[in-house]
Design a protein around this motif. Structure first.
Motif, mmCIF file in Angstrom:
data_model
loop_
_atom_site.group_PDB
_atom_site.id
_atom_site.type_symbol
_atom_site.label_atom_id
_atom_site.label_comp_id
_atom_site.label_asym_id
_atom_site.label_seq_id
_atom_site.Cartn_x
_atom_site.Cartn_y
_atom_site.Cartn_z
ATOM 1 N N GLU A 1 0.763 -1.177 0.174
ATOM 2 C CA GLU A 1 0.113 -0.122 -0.041
ATOM 3 C C GLU A 1 0.728 1.207 -0.162
ATOM 4 O O GLU A 1 0.494 2.339 -0.506
ATOM 5 C CB GLU A 1 -0.899 0.024 1.060
ATOM 6 C CG GLU A 1 -1.952 -1.291 1.217
ATOM 7 C CD GLU A 1 -2.882 -1.247 2.334
ATOM 8 O OE1 GLU A 1 -3.213 0.108 2.498
ATOM 9 O OE2 GLU A 1 -3.390 -2.158 2.729
ATOM 10 N N LEU A 2 2.000 1.202 0.412
ATOM 11 C CA LEU A 2 3.047 2.335 0.902
ATOM 12 C C LEU A 2 3.528 2.701 -0.683
ATOM 13 O O LEU A 2 3.994 3.758 -0.895
ATOM 14 C CB LEU A 2 4.047 2.040 1.734
ATOM 15 C CG LEU A 2 3.541 1.788 3.145
ATOM 16 C CD1 LEU A 2 4.945 1.412 3.970
ATOM 17 C CD2 LEU A 2 2.785 2.938 3.856
ATOM 18 N N HIS B 1 2.077 5.660 -2.597
ATOM 19 C CA HIS B 1 2.504 6.998 -2.005
ATOM 20 C C HIS B 1 3.658 7.234 -2.547
ATOM 21 O O HIS B 1 4.059 8.270 -3.061
ATOM 22 C CB HIS B 1 2.245 6.788 -0.651
ATOM 23 C CG HIS B 1 2.341 8.234 0.232
ATOM 24 N ND1 HIS B 1 1.399 9.192 0.027
ATOM 25 C CD2 HIS B 1 3.494 8.648 0.573
ATOM 26 C CE1 HIS B 1 1.939 10.317 0.696
ATOM 27 N NE2 HIS B 1 3.174 9.919 1.142
ATOM 28 N N ILE C 1 9.706 -0.436 1.039
ATOM 29 C CA ILE C 1 8.626 -0.989 0.239
ATOM 30 C C ILE C 1 8.795 -2.348 0.160
ATOM 31 O O ILE C 1 7.592 -3.216 0.025
ATOM 32 C CB ILE C 1 8.808 -0.226 -1.347
ATOM 33 C CG1 ILE C 1 8.433 1.107 -1.006
ATOM 34 C CG2 ILE C 1 7.560 -1.048 -2.258
ATOM 35 C CD1 ILE C 1 7.126 1.635 -0.589
ATOM 36 N N ASP D 1 7.119 -3.734 2.995
ATOM 37 C CA ASP D 1 5.683 -3.700 2.988
ATOM 38 C C ASP D 1 5.029 -4.368 1.939
ATOM 39 O O ASP D 1 3.953 -4.526 1.928
ATOM 40 C CB ASP D 1 5.406 -2.044 2.727
ATOM 41 C CG ASP D 1 3.883 -1.611 3.027
ATOM 42 O OD1 ASP D 1 3.690 -2.216 4.020
ATOM 43 O OD2 ASP D 1 3.333 -1.230 1.904
ATOM 44 N N THR D 2 5.750 -5.252 1.278
ATOM 45 C CA THR D 2 5.143 -6.195 0.396
ATOM 46 C C THR D 2 5.048 -7.360 1.133
ATOM 47 O O THR D 2 5.530 -7.748 2.189
ATOM 48 C CB THR D 2 6.530 -6.538 -0.691
ATOM 49 O OG1 THR D 2 6.816 -5.317 -1.271
ATOM 50 C CG2 THR D 2 6.062 -7.730 -1.700
#
Lengths: 376, 376
Positions: free
Chosen positions: A215-216, A219, A253, A256-257
């Motif tokens: 989700e990051l 951004h 990232i 965050d995966t």
């Protein structure tokens, strides 16, 4: 009867990272990236391509080992260079475009070291092929990009931007030179090759999972990267801080995966802390002396100015001792300035804790360098 | 003449993480968080507070070592409990509120292990003091929060939400119980305590730097967390996937911080890969069996259902062998079901690679549990 051409191409290190595709076939990225081309004196791919009517089938040899020519990325690059050569009509011998080819490619650094060998490899393949067919002056970055995204940046010297582009056919997703290597002659690079026994997620697979699950990343792509691309062309302090933050954000990232992919290891993290400590030697708000960037692997690429090379090298040598290599195996590239390194005060060196030996495999000292060229 | 009270309080593990304050003094968070309270049978702080006119000064002893009572967080909790006790007028002996106190607190787990000891510690301090002063039935989470943010969640059993709140005085930033421990009796927990020699950034400092420097944190707080808070109360598969993703995102934010802070190490990453491999045993899209969550340290908290405990424990034992501990030192908490562990097929076990010994210090098997209580 056969004709051959030999060229070399450089490795590049992104300081604004490419991570995520908007088109998997054409290899179109979801954000702009910016890289530094490293000198071919120290890190390069050399590729010899021979075309001849007597060659029975296309053959690809990487570092002496035969690999499949059926790889769709190789096929696409070959077809696209041939198509352009036919259109340009500059091939010295147009028959040649129908002949099979023998591609022999080798790196002067271990492929397994995770030093962006596919970028140098595809850039060299496309450039050598274009030279063979007489179209080396064409815009080739869009072709190299279809082999390996970051390869498009290895076609230019110095500081290079790969534009995301807007078109669905990828025709505007090309590399351009922002500044030649000579624009910033003081810029030096230390590549710290980290010992690692774990096989990491392949970056193609990793970035596909990130696009699907992080989700990051949205951004990062819409807000963070565009801002950084605008800011990065400043002084060394600006350049270095953005490089570090963008490297960190890229690895954030990856984390965050889901499932997360890991490229840095505990040694990489020790290097990050070490760089932070070096930059704090002159006080917390002093301009930085050295910046790190980590690609999809544990190796660090350190950027620094010539005036700081001796001090930083001496500190790195102290912190990462070796005893399984000779000094020549351990320090490669531009020779150390031993007197300058000896002159670094003991009080500075002793403020850095010594790690256990052999955490690094070797260190390559290099500079920013030129793009591909013919060498035969 | 003196009076004393002894209470215990639990550790809690956030599955939606608290990271970042909107007010440093009152300890008000920038996002809601959700936690699981662990059983005091296996992990707890025990605090004895003695009040007496003959006590010359306030004294705080943690695990037998005297610590400063001047700590402003301790002072604030003490003043606030006294203020409430006076207002409630329920103190059995109102004189007592003027006496000095002796606080003796101890954990039944190593403080250095990074197991959220400050949350249990402040929750126990506030609860014990409130019991001593006769106000244990008041809403105490807002007071514990001023000691250590996550301590507010340790005042409730089961599944607990700490609301961010909107007011600047913090009066609506409190913990509430979402579900009692008994709501999900099959939920078990394995805490994997990882060997680690590096001292990590203190979490107070780390989160302050994240708030200042991480661009991704804004997106996490405004978009990702609110969505997760809504979704988490589902089945185990939903709960576990959100726990894993939120743990990963929290550590991603730490990495996007400048300079970055690192809490997980290579062993933590090995645990993440192991959990992923266990969850893929039944196929890539099968419901998960086990989920990880990592706080600001390298230790893993694994959530799993009772039916999978034997299999997962047997796999964890295989992957992380020990030879510096006895089995009793290595496996703590709820006893292993040895026959069930022996019944795990060798073919399953053998699909997991064995790591080098002693990467874990020990494993604690526990369950979801109750809030603080008086024990004397």
């Amino acid at each position: 009867m056969s004709t051959s051409v030999t060229c070399i191409a450089p490795v590049n290190i992104a300081i604004i990272k490419y991570w995520g595709k908007r088109d998997d076939d054409l290899i179109l990225p979801i954000n702009d990236s910016i890289s530094v081309t490293l000198s071919t004196d120290n890190l390069r791919t050399k590729t010899k391509i021979t075309a001849g009517p007597e060659i029975a089938k296309n053959v690809l040899r990487l570092n002496g080992v035969e690999e499949s020519f059926e790889n769709p990325r190789i096929q696409r690059c070959l077809q696209e260079v041939r198509r352009r050569a036919k259109a340009a009509g500059k091939c010295p011998n147009p028959e040649m475009l129908e002949w099979n080819i023998l591609v022999e490619s080798e790196n002067n650094f271990p492929t397994a070291a995770g030093l962006a060998s596919s970028a140098a490899g595809y850039a060299c393949f496309v450039y050598t092929l274009a030279t063979l067919y007489g179209i080396e002056s064409e815009e080739l970055s869009g072709i190299a990009r279809m082999g390996s995204g970051s390869a498009c940046r290895s076609l230019y010297s110095g500081y290079v931007q790969w534009a995301r582009g807007e078109r669905t056919d990828g025709s505007d997703s090309l590399a351009i030179q922002l500044a030649p290597a000579s624009a910033w002659p003081e810029m030096h690079v230390l590549v710290l090759v980290v010992s690692d026994r774990k096989k990491a997620t392949a970056s193609t697979q990793g970035m596909a999972t990130s696009v699907k699950t992080s989700e990051l990343l949205k951004h990062r792509v819409s807000v963070c990267v565009p801002e950084r691309v605008k800011l990065v062309q400043g002084d060394f302090d600006t350049f270095g801080r953005i490089a570090m933050k963008d490297s960190n954000q890229f690895h954030a990232i990856c984390l965050d995966t889901f499932p997360p992919c890991f490229y840095m290891n505990d040694v990489s993290r020790t290097i990050i802390r070490l760089v932070d400590q070096i930059n704090n030697l002159a006080g917390e708000n002093a301009p930085i002396k050295v910046a790190y960037s980590f690609d999809a692997g544990p190796n660090a690429c350190l950027f620094l100015l010539e005036k700081d090379v001796a001090e930083v090298s001496a500190i790195v040598r102290r912190v990462f001792p070796f005893n399984e290599s000779t000094a020549e195996e351990y320090y490669k590239g531009i020779p150390n300035d031993e007197p300058a390194m000896q002159a670094v005060p003991a009080s500075v060196l002793e403020s850095f804790a010594v790690e256990e030996p052999n955490l690094l495999r070797y260190i390559i000292h290099t500079k920013v360098g030129e793009g591909p060229k013919r060498v035969d």
